[in-house]
Design a protein around this motif. Sequence first.
Motif, PDB file in Angstrom:
ATOM      1  N   ALA A 123     -46.527  72.429  43.136  1.00 26.41           N
ATOM      2  CA  ALA A 123     -46.675  72.909  44.726  1.00 26.41           C
ATOM      3  C   ALA A 123     -44.769  74.087  44.460  1.00 26.41           C
ATOM      4  O   ALA A 123     -44.219  74.161  45.450  1.00 26.41           O
ATOM      5  N   VAL A 124     -44.183  74.276  43.567  1.00 27.48           N
ATOM      6  CA  VAL A 124     -43.525  74.879  43.478  1.00 27.48           C
ATOM      7  C   VAL A 124     -44.633  76.283  44.207  1.00 27.48           C
ATOM      8  O   VAL A 124     -43.018  77.231  44.746  1.00 27.48           O
ATOM      9  N   THR A 125     -45.306  76.984  43.933  1.00 23.56           N
ATOM     10  CA  THR A 125     -45.575  78.227  44.182  1.00 23.56           C
ATOM     11  C   THR A 125     -45.975  78.351  45.320  1.00 23.56           C
ATOM     12  O   THR A 125     -45.717  78.415  46.474  1.00 23.56           O
ATOM     13  N   ALA A 181     -41.340  67.376  41.556  1.00 25.14           N
ATOM     14  CA  ALA A 181     -41.390  68.933  40.890  1.00 25.14           C
ATOM     15  C   ALA A 181     -40.281  69.762  41.677  1.00 25.14           C
ATOM     16  O   ALA A 181     -39.710  70.338  40.611  1.00 25.14           O
ATOM     17  N   LEU A 182     -39.890  69.725  42.925  1.00 23.53           N
ATOM     18  CA  LEU A 182     -39.014  69.865  43.492  1.00 23.53           C
ATOM     19  C   LEU A 182     -37.704  69.650  43.038  1.00 23.53           C
ATOM     20  O   LEU A 182     -36.537  70.378  43.046  1.00 23.53           O
ATOM     21  N   MET A 183     -37.676  67.924  42.718  1.00 25.30           N
ATOM     22  CA  MET A 183     -36.193  67.759  42.120  1.00 25.30           C
ATOM     23  C   MET A 183     -35.968  67.708  41.283  1.00 25.30           C
ATOM     24  O   MET A 183     -34.559  67.942  40.564  1.00 25.30           O
ATOM     25  N   GLU A 235     -35.272  58.863  36.639  1.00 22.92           N
ATOM     26  CA  GLU A 235     -37.495  59.329  35.849  1.00 22.92           C
ATOM     27  C   GLU A 235     -38.139  60.003  35.753  1.00 22.92           C
ATOM     28  O   GLU A 235     -37.673  60.991  36.552  1.00 22.92           O
ATOM     29  N   TRP A 236     -38.151  60.444  34.578  1.00 18.08           N
ATOM     30  CA  TRP A 236     -39.345  62.030  34.397  1.00 18.08           C
ATOM     31  C   TRP A 236     -40.338  61.500  33.771  1.00 18.08           C
ATOM     32  O   TRP A 236     -41.239  60.748  33.038  1.00 18.08           O
TER      33      TRP A 236
END
Length: 274
Positions: A123-125, A181-183, A235-236
């Motif tokens: 997602a980040v990529t 991921a972005l959060m 939350e993780w």
Amino acid sequence: MLAGYLALLVAIAAGVITAIFALFNATWASLVLIFILLASFGLFLLRPKTTAQLQQDAWINRKLHPGLWQMVDEVAQVAETRSPDEIRLGPEMRATLSEQGGFRSLVVGLPLLGGLSTSELRAVTGHELAHFETVSPLEARLPRVVLFPYRLITKSQSRARAEHAEEVAVAAAGEEVAKAALMKLPALASVWHDFRLSSARVSYQYRTPDLVQRFNAFLSTPQGTEALAKAGVAEWAEHGGPAWELLSEPDKSLPYLQRQLFEELGVARDEKTV
């Protein structure tokens, strides 16, 4: 759009100089022009150096690490852009894409391999590849003194670019994973900063090359949960195994790559202890 913007800047500058010439004389107009040129040149020289200028990154061989390269190639297809010509691992909790002379380089922060899962890294990529693709080559090379007012003028387009990047991230990894991921990224960057500083302060025998693995383990401890909560992550959620699994033989390759980036685990110049 970019050509029109530059023409607008030239027209404004010419108008200012013409007005000064009309109100005063040619000497004042010449002095103003010299001042503008010197100021622009000074800002260009004093601009912050890029990551590539500040440190040597660890190069990722396509044949040695086909898993990571395959992931990037797949995400590039989703983003409808070409794959980078090289992948490097950097020391920071972020991914960046740059292009110079048609040569495209993707820098994936080594800490991302311990802070994100494989799907979250997709997602980040994807977000980075899509965001870069919407920027014209000329705009990507603009000095900061020109880039800032340009982006103010094209604010609506920037918002559309950000939305497109988020859409690509979702398409690459799914909505739940992409949002997580972005959060997480800003919080991970903050927690990683403190974690690395604490590792740099301990005696040399504890400065082992498994820094990223220990960071990954730290995130699941009560101390890690508390640190993440303070950084803004309530939350993780886990979304698969750590992203370092994309490397070939990570038990061997990860310590080697970590030594290249964090050999001494010293405190960086801008990370001095109090």
